[in-house]
Motif scaffolding. Structure first.
Motif, short mmCIF file in Angstrom:
data_model
loop_
_atom_site.label_atom_id
_atom_site.label_comp_id
_atom_site.label_asym_id
_atom_site.label_seq_id
_atom_site.Cartn_x
_atom_site.Cartn_y
_atom_site.Cartn_z
N LEU A 217 0.83 -1.21 0.00
CA LEU A 217 0.00 0.00 0.00
C LEU A 217 0.86 1.26 0.00
O LEU A 217 0.60 2.21 -0.74
N GLN A 218 1.91 1.25 0.82
CA GLN A 218 2.77 2.43 0.86
C GLN A 218 3.48 2.63 -0.48
O GLN A 218 3.63 3.75 -0.96
N ASP A 219 3.93 1.54 -1.10
CA ASP A 219 4.55 1.67 -2.42
C ASP A 219 3.57 2.24 -3.43
O ASP A 219 3.93 3.09 -4.26
N LEU A 220 2.32 1.76 -3.38
CA LEU A 220 1.31 2.28 -4.30
C LEU A 220 1.07 3.77 -4.07
O LEU A 220 0.98 4.56 -5.01
N GLN A 221 1.01 4.18 -2.81
CA GLN A 221 0.79 5.60 -2.51
C GLN A 221 1.94 6.45 -3.02
O GLN A 221 1.73 7.53 -3.59
N LEU A 222 3.15 5.97 -2.82
CA LEU A 222 4.31 6.72 -3.31
C LEU A 222 4.33 6.80 -4.83
O LEU A 222 4.63 7.85 -5.41
N ASP A 223 4.00 5.67 -5.50
CA ASP A 223 3.97 5.67 -6.97
C ASP A 223 2.93 6.64 -7.49
O ASP A 223 3.18 7.38 -8.46
N MET A 224 1.75 6.66 -6.87
CA MET A 224 0.70 7.57 -7.33
C MET A 224 1.09 9.02 -7.08
O MET A 224 0.82 9.89 -7.89
N ARG A 225 1.75 9.27 -5.93
CA ARG A 225 2.16 10.65 -5.66
C ARG A 225 3.26 11.09 -6.62
O ARG A 225 3.25 12.20 -7.14
N ASP A 226 4.21 10.17 -6.90
CA ASP A 226 5.28 10.51 -7.84
C ASP A 226 4.75 10.71 -9.25
O ASP A 226 5.33 11.47 -10.04
N ALA A 227 3.66 10.02 -9.60
CA ALA A 227 3.08 10.16 -10.94
C ALA A 227 2.18 11.39 -11.05
O ALA A 227 1.56 11.61 -12.09
N GLY A 228 2.07 12.18 -9.98
CA GLY A 228 1.26 13.40 -10.04
C GLY A 228 -0.22 13.16 -9.86
O GLY A 228 -1.03 14.00 -10.20
N GLN A 229 -0.61 12.01 -9.28
CA GLN A 229 -2.03 11.70 -9.09
C GLN A 229 -2.53 12.07 -7.71
O GLN A 229 -3.63 11.69 -7.33
N GLY A 230 -1.75 12.74 -6.92
CA GLY A 230 -2.15 13.13 -5.59
C GLY A 230 -1.86 12.03 -4.59
O GLY A 230 -1.35 10.96 -4.93
N PHE A 231 -2.22 12.26 -3.33
CA PHE A 231 -1.96 11.27 -2.28
C PHE A 231 -3.17 10.37 -2.13
O PHE A 231 -4.28 10.84 -1.94
N TYR A 232 -2.95 9.09 -2.27
CA TYR A 232 -4.02 8.08 -2.21
C TYR A 232 -4.28 7.74 -0.75
O TYR A 232 -3.47 7.12 -0.08
N VAL A 233 -5.45 8.19 -0.23
CA VAL A 233 -5.79 8.02 1.17
C VAL A 233 -6.73 6.84 1.32
O VAL A 233 -7.73 6.73 0.62
N VAL A 234 -6.38 5.93 2.24
CA VAL A 234 -7.21 4.76 2.52
C VAL A 234 -7.97 5.02 3.81
O VAL A 234 -7.40 5.45 4.81
N ARG A 235 -9.25 4.76 3.79
CA ARG A 235 -10.08 4.92 4.97
C ARG A 235 -10.94 3.68 5.18
O ARG A 235 -11.26 3.01 4.18
N PRO A 236 -11.27 3.37 6.43
CA PRO A 236 -10.83 4.04 7.65
C PRO A 236 -9.35 3.83 7.91
O PRO A 236 -8.75 2.90 7.39
N GLY A 237 -8.77 4.71 8.72
CA GLY A 237 -7.35 4.63 8.98
C GLY A 237 -7.01 3.48 9.93
O GLY A 237 -7.87 2.74 10.37
N GLY A 238 -5.74 3.36 10.20
CA GLY A 238 -5.28 2.30 11.09
C GLY A 238 -4.40 1.31 10.37
O GLY A 238 -4.46 1.19 9.14
N VAL A 239 -3.60 0.60 11.15
CA VAL A 239 -2.68 -0.39 10.60
C VAL A 239 -3.37 -1.74 10.62
O VAL A 239 -3.86 -2.19 11.66
N ARG A 240 -3.40 -2.41 9.46
CA ARG A 240 -4.02 -3.74 9.33
C ARG A 240 -3.08 -4.65 8.57
O ARG A 240 -2.20 -4.18 7.83
N GLY A 241 -3.31 -5.92 8.72
CA GLY A 241 -2.45 -6.89 8.03
C GLY A 241 -2.67 -6.86 6.52
O GLY A 241 -1.73 -6.99 5.75
N ARG A 242 -3.91 -6.71 6.10
CA ARG A 242 -4.25 -6.69 4.67
C ARG A 242 -5.24 -5.58 4.40
O ARG A 242 -6.06 -5.23 5.26
N TYR A 243 -5.15 -5.05 3.17
CA TYR A 243 -6.04 -3.97 2.75
C TYR A 243 -6.73 -4.38 1.45
O TYR A 243 -6.15 -5.07 0.61
N GLY A 244 -7.95 -3.90 1.30
CA GLY A 244 -8.68 -4.09 0.04
C GLY A 244 -9.37 -2.81 -0.36
O GLY A 244 -10.60 -2.76 -0.51
N PRO A 245 -8.60 -1.68 -0.54
CA PRO A 245 -9.24 -0.40 -0.83
C PRO A 245 -9.67 -0.31 -2.29
O PRO A 245 -9.13 -0.96 -3.18
#
Length: 740
Positions: free
Chosen positions: A131-159
């Protein structure tokens, strides 16, 4: 009637001479009895007719409910095809871009064709690092910061990453982690583990701002390199889900818009715990319908891992009211016949009673059989026609008329074979009818629609047994399989395209590896030669001209030589990291305990003056490449050794955690300098360092190599720490060798 009785009584009582002869009382009594009997028979006949109509209403109610259930199932089948089209797109592209996904969904024209489908999207299946790699790639590509909600640290994400069409409500839904919702999570996990499409229980749709709407979400799993055969492999290979949120009220209204409904419908979703949750309910109420006149039926539909309970209700009296004129006509005709046949009513009544009972049984049986057959044809979604022995259409259902873009009246009387492009192939028509006489016969033919489009049909002939001289000889079913044929053709073309792309990517990968080897050779030879020249001349300058150079000059020369040395170390690190990514994996069972002990022994030999307590737990077994796993442990244990240099009572622990998803989990923990958790994303990037070189030496390549080694084995790596409180690095490796 009373007047006649009074007249008879008076005649008997007077019996005057010269008066007209008395009418025998017995004859009037018999006539009156015959009249009463005939009227009672008419009333009984009328009651029986009403009962037969009630049975007809019940049969129509059953047929209508069956048709409604089939229409709902077929509507969901259309959505399955749309979702599987999205899965096919991911089979051709590793992960389509947002523009590619938008183009695909726009081509489907969902808003016009499927208004009950609020969108079609993609949700990746990721851990925190991905997820962090995806957020960095999207930010570097000029697509803004990809925010996942609700917040918190989880083992797996399906945003939600993509959701088209791009309405305001769909844009607001981007980033919502559907795995945090129990109803959505249950369907997503079931789709992941079974490899099949699954539908969720009732959920609040994200597109409904009021929060009052009820909907469900359809999930289709996407795997890397096809669907694996085992559940563990499917969990490891899952890339994400294609999901389609459905508005249940719109879904039911659109699915049933082609049928004329006379029933009230309620849909409940029954979960595994036996509890039923409401999905849909008609707003109309059965006013005045009591228990005797109300028709009820409950059906269960098994749909993509869920059970929908369909409850139908109808007012039988309201349906009978439409048939009231016919019943009243029957009653009036019976009374009139009783009055006209007053004299012979008693004799005919007995005969009529026997005949009526037999006729009622025969008529009821024939009517039921005929009604079932007619309703099966009328409500069938597949075209059907009754043919005589010459192949002429005797009767056809609306579905067949829709296929040929005509009406049932125009189809009746036409030759069935004339509607196909090979209508003049008399030999084929003869062969088909000859095969029908022997049993069920299937074949395929083609026709052109009113727009000139070439369509494909699958025909199924079956003989129809009947009475001697009956004009109906066979039943033919016509199913439009054009989309199936085109889908098969597209699948073959897609397979050929995929094979070509695989060959192209293989060539590109081979070329890239060759370029990488050339680059490594240049780094190891061409780049090192200038560095040696700089270092050598700097050293000679410092030795031979030391007396001519002041203190500042000598400091500059020392810095030049130090920079050349650091550059040489970086080149060595680059070469080591490139070797990690090259070469085939030689997977074999490994015991990490002796490997870790060897690494610790080397560290103690290099710094014998240090005292570090190292605890290596027993039973650290995994499957991997021995050389790469040794490199992995050298980097992690070496890091722990390095960052505990200034710690009193330095301690390093190498152990194992609970396995998950078929992977063995390990950790390396120390009580050294640690790091701030907010910078954990930089740890595994090349040349990223969280400490000054003056404090701890290094070039920032070790942890990047660790990440590459773990990912080549199909595992994950993570880290956590705090300044001055030590650090813990966790990684996973295969627990068993993959099946051959």
């Amino acid at each position: 009637m009373l007047g006649a009785m009074g007249f008879l009584y008076g005649a008997k009582k007077l019996d005057l001479p010269g008066a007209p002869p008395r009418v025998p009382l017995r004859g009037y009594v018999l006539a009156l009895l015959a009249l009463v009997a005939s009227l009672l028979l008419v009333l009984a006949y009328w009651h029986n007719a009403e009962q037969r109509e009630m049975k007809t209403v019940q049969a129509e109610f059953t047929a209508e409910t069956d048709a409604i259930a089939e229409l709902l199932r077929q509507r969901l089948a259309y959505f399955e095809l749309v979702a599987r089209g999205g899965v096919s797109l991911f089979a051709t592209v590793d992960r389509p871009s947002a523009g590619q996904w938008q183009g695909y969904v726009d081509g489907l024209n969902i808003a016009a064709r499927y208004p009950d489908m609020l969108g079609l999207g993609f949700a990746p299946y990721m851990d925190r690092t991905e997820l962090q790699d995806l957020q960095l790639d999207m930010r570097d590509a000029g697509q803004g910061f990809y925010v996942v909600r609700p917040g918190g640290v989880r083992g797996r994400y399906g945003p939600i990453l993509y959701l088209e069409p791009r309405t305001a409500a769909n844009r607001e839904a981007i980033g919502y982690d559907m795995l945090t919702d129990p109803a959505r999570q249950a369907a997503m996990i079931a789709a992941r583990d079974t490899g099949t499409m699954r539908i969720s229980g009732p959920v609040r749709l994200l597109q409904d701002g009021s929060g009052q709407g009820t909907g469900v979400v359809l999930y289709a799993p996407i795997y890397r390199f096809g669907t694996p055969g085992t559940m563990q492999a499917r969990r490891a290979a899952l890339q994400g889900w294609i999901h389609a949120p459905l508005d249940v009220h719109k879904f039911v209204d659109i699915a049933l818009r082609t049928t004329q409904r006379h029933t009230a419908l309620t849909i409940r979703d029954r979960g595994a715990d036996g509890n039923a949750a409401p999905l849909y309910a008609d707003h109309e109420e059965l006013a005045g319908a009591d228990g005797d006149s109300r028709l009820d039926r409950t059906m269960a539909l098994d749909l993509y891992g869920r059970t929908w309970e369909l409850e139908f209700r109808s007012d039988a009296r309201a349906s009978l009211a439409a048939r009231a004129p016919e019943l009243r006509t029957t009653l009036g005709t019976g009374v009139l016949a009783s009055l006209l046949l007053f004299g012979i009513a008693l004799v005919l009544a007995r005969t009529e009673a026997l005949t009526e009972r037999k006729a009622e049984l025969l008529a009821d049986s024939y009517q039921r059989s005929e009604l079932r057959f007619r309703n099966a044809m009328r409500f069938s979604a597949i075209g059907q026609a009754l043919l005589d022995r010459s192949g002429v259409i005797v009767d056809a259902n609306p579905a067949l008329a829709a296929i040929f873009d005509t009406t049932t009246d125009e189809l009746a009387g036409s030759r069935f074979g004339s509607h196909f492009i090979d209508a003049h192939d008399q030999a084929r028509n003869t062969r088909e009818f000859a095969a029908v006489a022997e049993g069920v016969f299937r074949t395929t033919r083609q026709w052109r629609s009113a727009a000139g489009e070439l369509r494909h049909a699958q025909l199924t002939y079956a003989p129809v047994p009947g009475e001697i001289g009956q004009d109906v000889a066979s039943l033919v079913q016509v199913e439009d399989i054009t989309e199936r044929v085109l889908a098969h053709a597209r699948e073959q073309a897609l397979n050929r395209t995929l094979e070509a792309r695989v060959a192209l990517r293989t060539r590109e990968l081979t070329h890239a590896n060759q370029e990488l080897e050339s680059f490594a050779y240049s780094v190891s030879h061409d780049l090192r030669a200038p560095l040696r020249t700089i270092e050598g001349f700097s050293r000679l300058l410092g030795e031979r001209y030391a007396d001519r150079v002041d203190e500042t000059g000598r400091d500059y020369l020392a810095r030049v030589r130090a920079a050349a040395g650091r550059m040489d170390d970086l080149i060595d690190a680059l070469l080591k990291m490139s070797r990690v990514s090259r070469g085939p994996l030689k997977l074999e069972p490994l015991d990490l305990v002796p490997i870790a002990r060897d690494v610790v022994a080397e560290l103690r030999a290099g710094q014998p003056e240090r005292t570090v307590e190292v605890d290596i737990e027993p039973g650290l077994h995994a499957v991997g490449d021995a050389a790469l796993v040794r490199n992995l442990l050298q980097n992690l244990i070496g890091n722990a050794w390095k960052f505990t240099a200034d710690t009193d009572g330095a301690r390093i622990v190498v152990g194992r955690e609970a396995d998950a998803d078929g992977l063995a989990a390990f950790f390396v923990r120390d009580n050294g300098a640690g790091f701030s958790q907010e910078y954990v994303g930089k740890l595994f990037r090349p040349f990223q360092r969280l400490h000054n070189p003056e404090e701890f030496e290094g070039n920032g390549i070790g942890l990047a190599s660790v990440k590459r080694i773990v990912e080549r084995h199909g595992g994950t790596v993570s880290a956590e720490g705090q300044p001055g409180g030590g650090a813990t690095f966790r990684f996973t490796l295969p627990r068993e060798a993959p099946a051959a």
